[in-house]
Design a protein around this motif. Structure first.
Motif, PDB file in Angstrom:
ATOM      1  N   PRO A  91       0.810  -1.326   0.089  1.00  0.00           N
ATOM      2  CA  PRO A  91      -0.075  -0.050   0.004  1.00  0.00           C
ATOM      3  C   PRO A  91       0.768   1.349   0.071  1.00  0.00           C
ATOM      4  CG  PRO A  91      -0.013  -1.065   2.164  1.00  0.00           C
ATOM      5  CD  PRO A  91       0.562  -2.142   1.465  1.00  0.00           C
ATOM      6  N   MET A  94       1.670   2.521  -3.647  1.00  0.00           N
ATOM      7  CA  MET A  94       0.747   3.028  -4.516  1.00  0.00           C
ATOM      8  C   MET A  94       0.736   4.391  -5.031  1.00  0.00           C
ATOM      9  SD  MET A  94      -3.095   3.317  -2.910  1.00  0.00           S
ATOM     10  CE  MET A  94      -3.163   1.657  -1.945  1.00  0.00           C
ATOM     11  N   SER A  96      -2.545   6.567  -6.239  1.00  0.00           N
ATOM     12  CA  SER A  96      -3.843   6.590  -6.457  1.00  0.00           C
ATOM     13  C   SER A  96      -4.284   8.118  -7.407  1.00  0.00           C
ATOM     14  CB  SER A  96      -4.758   6.423  -5.270  1.00  0.00           C
ATOM     15  OG  SER A  96      -6.017   6.528  -5.616  1.00  0.00           O
ATOM     16  N   SER A 121      -6.098  18.829  -1.156  1.00  0.00           N
ATOM     17  CA  SER A 121      -6.152  17.582  -1.845  1.00  0.00           C
ATOM     18  C   SER A 121      -7.336  16.974  -1.382  1.00  0.00           C
ATOM     19  CB  SER A 121      -4.801  16.910  -1.789  1.00  0.00           C
ATOM     20  OG  SER A 121      -4.666  16.275  -0.262  1.00  0.00           O
ATOM     21  N   ARG A 122      -7.914  17.044  -0.141  1.00  0.00           N
ATOM     22  CA  ARG A 122      -9.168  16.665   0.332  1.00  0.00           C
ATOM     23  C   ARG A 122     -10.340  16.939  -0.653  1.00  0.00           C
ATOM     24  NH1 ARG A 122      -8.206  12.354   3.396  1.00  0.00           N
ATOM     25  NH2 ARG A 122      -5.815  12.297   3.921  1.00  0.00           N
ATOM     26  N   PHE A 222       4.724  -4.872   2.919  1.00  0.00           N
ATOM     27  CA  PHE A 222       4.353  -3.978   3.754  1.00  0.00           C
ATOM     28  C   PHE A 222       3.809  -4.638   5.258  1.00  0.00           C
ATOM     29  CE2 PHE A 222       1.097  -1.450   6.327  1.00  0.00           C
ATOM     30  CZ  PHE A 222       2.140  -0.075   6.191  1.00  0.00           C
TER      31      PHE A 222
ATOM     32  N   HIS B  98      -2.047  10.322  -5.061  1.00  0.00           N
ATOM     33  CA  HIS B  98      -2.037  10.178  -3.670  1.00  0.00           C
ATOM     34  C   HIS B  98      -1.660   8.517  -3.297  1.00  0.00           C
ATOM     35  CE1 HIS B  98      -5.363  13.332  -3.032  1.00  0.00           C
ATOM     36  NE2 HIS B  98      -4.755  13.696  -3.928  1.00  0.00           N
ATOM     37  N   THR B  99      -1.146   8.600  -1.827  1.00  0.00           N
ATOM     38  CA  THR B  99      -0.733   7.368  -1.729  1.00  0.00           C
ATOM     39  C   THR B  99      -1.011   7.008  -0.127  1.00  0.00           C
ATOM     40  OG1 THR B  99       1.524   5.880  -1.853  1.00  0.00           O
ATOM     41  CG2 THR B  99       1.982   8.058  -0.670  1.00  0.00           C
ATOM     42  N   PHE B 100      -0.339   5.827   0.526  1.00  0.00           N
ATOM     43  CA  PHE B 100      -0.852   5.432   1.785  1.00  0.00           C
ATOM     44  C   PHE B 100       0.506   5.725   2.573  1.00  0.00           C
ATOM     45  CE2 PHE B 100      -0.902   2.169   4.997  1.00  0.00           C
ATOM     46  CZ  PHE B 100      -2.001   2.494   5.708  1.00  0.00           C
ATOM     47  N   GLY B 102       0.288   5.536   6.324  1.00  0.00           N
ATOM     48  CA  GLY B 102       0.180   5.043   7.498  1.00  0.00           C
ATOM     49  C   GLY B 102       0.947   3.764   8.125  1.00  0.00           C
ATOM     50  N   GLY B 103       0.686   3.196   9.111  1.00  0.00           N
ATOM     51  CA  GLY B 103       1.133   2.298   9.577  1.00  0.00           C
ATOM     52  C   GLY B 103       0.149   0.869   9.674  1.00  0.00           C
ATOM     53  N   HIS B 107      -3.370   0.602   8.118  1.00  0.00           N
ATOM     54  CA  HIS B 107      -3.547  -0.298   7.119  1.00  0.00           C
ATOM     55  C   HIS B 107      -4.863  -1.228   7.110  1.00  0.00           C
ATOM     56  CE1 HIS B 107      -1.727  -3.565   4.094  1.00  0.00           C
ATOM     57  NE2 HIS B 107      -2.498  -2.854   3.360  1.00  0.00           N
ATOM     58  N   LEU B 124      -5.964   7.714   2.088  1.00  0.00           N
ATOM     59  CA  LEU B 124      -4.612   8.249   1.409  1.00  0.00           C
ATOM     60  C   LEU B 124      -4.056   9.664   1.694  1.00  0.00           C
ATOM     61  CD1 LEU B 124      -5.138   6.347  -2.151  1.00  0.00           C
ATOM     62  CD2 LEU B 124      -4.231   5.374   0.278  1.00  0.00           C
ATOM     63  N   GLU B 125      -2.977   9.950   1.445  1.00  0.00           N
ATOM     64  CA  GLU B 125      -2.548  11.283   1.359  1.00  0.00           C
ATOM     65  C   GLU B 125      -1.818  11.937   0.048  1.00  0.00           C
ATOM     66  OE1 GLU B 125      -2.442  13.174   4.293  1.00  0.00           O
ATOM     67  OE2 GLU B 125      -3.004  11.870   5.667  1.00  0.00           O
ATOM     68  N   ALA B 126      -2.251  13.046   0.072  1.00  0.00           N
ATOM     69  CA  ALA B 126      -1.234  13.595  -1.377  1.00  0.00           C
ATOM     70  C   ALA B 126       0.134  13.446  -1.268  1.00  0.00           C
ATOM     71  CB  ALA B 126      -1.690  15.217  -1.606  1.00  0.00           C
ATOM     72  N   SER B 127       0.572  12.961  -2.411  1.00  0.00           N
ATOM     73  CA  SER B 127       2.145  12.788  -2.577  1.00  0.00           C
ATOM     74  C   SER B 127       2.621  13.973  -3.252  1.00  0.00           C
ATOM     75  CB  SER B 127       2.367  11.539  -3.423  1.00  0.00           C
ATOM     76  OG  SER B 127       2.425  11.753  -4.597  1.00  0.00           O
TER      77      SER B 127
END
Lengths: 317, 317
Positions: A91, A94, A96, A121-122, A222, B98-100, B102-103, B107, B124-127
């Motif tokens: 993950p 990725m 998206s 971005s939200r 992961f 956007h991507t993940f 977190g931990g 997840h 997800l968060e903006a990359s």
């Protein structure tokens, strides 16, 4: 230009220095152009020409089996992404793709956040597409529900993959190209394809002066569950990598891989062999940017100075 | 394979039928491969070969001025994106990656949504990157703060652009390639570049049997504010398009454009001329997929049957 150094748990100071040093040389030579994001680069003409020449070399090698030549763009459908377990296993890698679907009022709201330097971005929505994590992933959904011909199917692919792993190692790019040869068919056909390319890949790399070693792959699955996946991957001996030192002798870089997927994609997309069994698949992938980086490291930053025999194999005048 | 038909306000039933009909022919001929998302396709070998040959043709034409050859990936920095007004003018076309991050716990939470078929994209968060909306946008940030040499700078670019406009018109792809020639310099140098390519572009298209017309561009600026922008664009006569009928005589398709940007990019990124003024810029862009689609429409779906003179110009045996 800001190249953000990224902490690596296991990164010795010496290796970090080797990354920065080679990156600096590549940029000074006009081979890579920094774009302000770690692991994202523009490429100069000579770098691109080496990739083209190596790409043509593997195309000639792969043409022996007359594969179908297909090219996919750097993104594919979110629905297909949902079927390949990538969200479970990788993950953090990725990409998206999100976009804005609101009207004038929502637009004004987003621009206010943008103007205040807040996270806008939200205000976006997930689109129908994801960045392609591996070159052959877009292929399997196009064969969904199909029955393969006798002898299976061979495909020649080349394109971009995205992996979100910002790094100051010039060989760890977030967006890069691979050339792949895929075979779908019976377990024996898939396995034969992988093993044939283990030999042929080694010979190709040696022909351009890259002393690769073959090792069992060690993919970055992961999290806690990933530790189990890593052990399973190593025990099953499904995937091998061709590694060669680029910046570090201790941490050689994978510049190609041969992977037997078992029935992973055949099951996910309902692909059958001519005999009515679930199709198995295997692929070989050549990491084009990494191969160019290995060649420039090994033979020097000016192609005109490379050994005559390497230039002959690559068709460089 | 689901190609979602998208409503067009001004789309006559006849045009919709023409889109579906040509798309069906292209897929049946193996030139395009549906990927389950409107406007996203794989490409067969013959389609790709035509693109390569046309690309080589414009490269030869552009080489006369010895431009610097650079290649950028399909994405560029979010920070640079924030400086070019795209979020104001074309928010509905953007692609934000956007991507993940977190931990393990986050997840598990995302996977629960995934398993229940809920929207997991909000986890997800903006990359640091955005999809490239136009091939030359990644170039200008790499020149930030620079002073150009006397005579300005010429660059040859080729790469992918993304525009989120799902459509059943095969010529309106979400992800496609363009070949561009950019010149930065004084206003006179930029304008001369645009006008030179208006002539050369027309000649190139005519040499491959495409009877293009030159029209003032009509970009799809967003929303209420966009209506004003459209009027300004038309009044200033800054951008011209080469249009040719593909599916419809009434709605011809832009397959190339010549655009004088004034000091838009020079100001945004602090680029100066040798004389110390803000740099102006202009570019010509060739839309490679659209050109291939126009050629297949004009000359037939089998390249072997194309007129001898067209094949000679393209270097097709």
């Amino acid at each position: 230009m800001c190249i953000v150094p990224v902490p690596h748990d296991d990164l010795a100071l010496e290796t970090a220095h080797a990354y920065a040093s080679y990156q600096g040389q590549l940029v000074a030579a006009g081979l890579l152009v920094p774009m302000g994001v770690a692991g994202v680069y523009g490429r100069g003409a000579m770098f691109e020409d080496v990739i083209t020449k190596f790409d043509e070399l593997v195309s000639r090698e792969g043409a022996k089996h007359q594969p179908e030549r297909l090219r996919f763009p750097p993104l594919f459908s979110r629905a297909a992404y949902g079927k390949i377990d990538h969200i479970h296993n990788f993950p953090d890698l990725m990409g998206s793709v999100h976009t804005f679907v609101g009207g004038d009022r929502e637009h004004r709201g987003m621009l206010e956040k943008f103007d205040r330097g807040e996270d806008w971005s939200r205000d976006l929505e997930a689109s129908e597409v994801m960045m392609t994590p591996a070159i052959c992933y877009p292929l399997y959904p196009t064969l969904a529900g199909r029955t393969l011909p006798q002898g299976g199917k061979r495909v020649d692919l080349q394109g971009y993959a995205f992996r979100h792993e910002p790094s100051d190692d010039p060989a760890r790019m977030q967006i890069f190209r691979m050339h792949e040869f895929v075979r779908l068919g019976t377990p024996a056909e898939a396995l034969a394809h992988r093993d044939e390319w283990l030999e042929r890949g080694q010979a190709i790399f040696e022909s351009v002066g890259l002393p690769v070693e073959r090792v069992v792959a060690n993919d970055p699955f992961f999290g806690r569950g990933g530790r189990v996946q890593k052990v399973i991957q190593r025990e099953q001996n499904l995937k091998y990598e061709f590694v060669v030192p680029i910046c570090s002798e201790e941490k050689p870089t994978a510049i190609g891989s041969c992977n037997y997927h078992l029935d992973h994609f055949g099951t996910a997309f309902g692909i059958s062999t001519a005999g009515g069994e679930v199709a198995h698949s295997a692929c070989v992938g050549f990491g084009l940017e990494r191969i160019a980086l290995a060649l420039f490291k090994r033979h020097g930053l000016d192609v005109a100075e490379w050994p005559r025999d390497v230039r002959d194999v690559l068709g460089i005048g």
